[in-house]
Every structure is written in C-alpha cells, then in structure tokens.
Design a protein around this motif. Sequence first.
Motif: not given
Length: 346
Positions: A98, A102, A122, A124, A136
């Motif tokens: 995660y 980002r 989140q 993935l 996600e």
Amino acid sequence: MRRFGRTLVAAALAVTVGAGTAGWAAGDSRQEVTGPPPGTAAWRADTSGPALPDPAGASPHEVARFFAGLDGARQRDLLRRHPLVVGHLDGAPVALRYEANRQAILATGEARYASLASPGRQILAFDPRGRGQVAEVFGDLERAAHVSVIVPGTDSDATGHDASRTAHTGPAGMARSLRAAAGADTAVVAWTGYTTPVGVGLDAAGGRLAQAGAVRLARFTEGLDAVGAPDPVLFCHSYGSVVCGLAARHTDATDLVVLGSPGMRADSAAALHTRARVWAARGPSDWIADVPNVEFAGIGHGTDPASPAFGARRVPAADVRGHTGYFAPGTQSLAAFTALAKGEVR
C-alpha cells in the motif's frame, strides 16, 4: 456498450462468411502490458543487501519468504529505493505494498493518478505503463475472513479507475457495493490488473488480451495465498469472464462467478478444469445475449455460460437492468453474490 455488442455480432458473422478483418485489427489492437514492472533493472542491480527475488522469476511464495526474513528497517529501505517494484510484487506484505504504491503514484507526477494516492486508499498494485493497471482493496485484507476479487472487462484501466460512473458500476463501484453488502469480515479487491480491450473491435472479440490477463490473474491469486488471505471468490464481468475462464485451472478460487459473459473459451463448466464452483448470471435486458456464442478462427468466446448446456449454476438476475446493473443494491444478483462472498452457499 451496445455498439460493443453489435460489433461482436458483426465480427463473428464477418469471420463466418469469410470477410476480411485486417482493417478492424489495425484500428482496435492494444499492446498488452506484460513482464515485470518498471524499475526492475535497478532492483536487479541493487547489491545493498542479500540478493533480491527476481520479479519475473520468483514465485509469490518465494517473495513472501524473502520479506519474512527482513526486519522492518530493511523492508522500508527497499520500499524507498524501489517503490514500483515493491508495490507490484505479489507475495510482499500487504501494508508495505500500500505504502509503496502511494509513493509510486505520487512519483509519476500525473494528475490522472493523483486521487489514487489519497489518504485511506489501499492500492495493492499499480503499473503506469500503457493505460495503467491498478488493484484497490476495500476492507481489511490482512484480517478478512472472506475475500472476493472483481475482474472487470472492456474499457477498464488505471486512468479511468476514479472516473465518474453510474453508481455500483465499474470495478471500484462493483467492489464497494459488494463490500457494503457483505460486511466488515469481507475484503473485496477491484482488480484491473491486465490490459483490457478498448471500445469495439477484434480485441474484444478475440482472446489475446484475455490470455495475457489470465497469467496475471493466476499470479495475483497465488499472491493472496502467499500472504495468508483466504481462497477468493472471483466475480468476472463481461470480457473479464474470458480472463477468468482461461485462468480457472490455475487459481485456488472457491467460486468463479461470471456475469454478463460473452463466453469463457470453454465448451462447458467441466472443461474449465477447476475445483471452483462455477456460477453464471444474465439479466433479461443485458445486450450480451445478442452476441453469438461461437468461436471460429480466434473470434468469439464459445458456449454461453448462462445456457443450460454449459452446466454452470445459475445466479438469479431477473431484476438486473442492462449490462452493468448486477451489483445494484436490492437486486437478486447482489443478494446472491453476497451469500457467495461470505461463504454461506453450500
């Protein structure tokens, strides 16, 4: 979407009568994104610690064992050095992926992806190549008693993941709807992890993109297993059901649910050679019913999964509207999907 249905009809009929297709292929063809993620060369060249698992060759279970042998500081160091690789590695710790994704999304500097890096998201998996791929998670994947994966069809990509849509449609909308209905002990993944067809044409009528997607889907489900997640239920919409059909024998899914399917590149549920239970839903106004269930010279996807001849278990869908209404609240289909997602159907 109705044009897509009509074009599949036209494409199948055109091939049947021997018409040429070179112009269609040239106008529609998309190059599938395959192989390890960007940044793999730098990852392979990194000698700052023990040898790193090869993103192209290491299995998700090997990746999981590698990260389990690292302390937190070394894991964060690899995240900082190689966010695109760490975020894409099936088998790597979920929370680490995660954060890696980002950072990778922010590093692209592209406005079209900016919302994916918002607090609370989140993500993935993220791959910015081509139209972009994204997975996600909705819910707590690390603690969930049940996991479902939404496998979408045509026109799905990372660029349009957050685009405005009718509620309960698109991969994220479907995932949110199922998670809301299933409750807190269920995690749902919106998985756009392959290059989908765009619009109308031979990409949608053929299996090339689905074959590449099936390899990625099988590896993704193996990655869930490697981090201790429950065996998933796969919900496969439209062209996504072609992907699921080709991946079926290579996944550990408990149930494989297809909705609005043009076919699974198999003559029957038994021909999928899967231990998963196979289910099919088809609404009365879904235009996919107009698509010929043929497979000839690589065009078409075979037997209709919603037909008795295929042998799938039927999901009630009499109140579903159109091609994308299967996850609408209050529908028979969503109620059935919820029971399957929670493991309540024996």
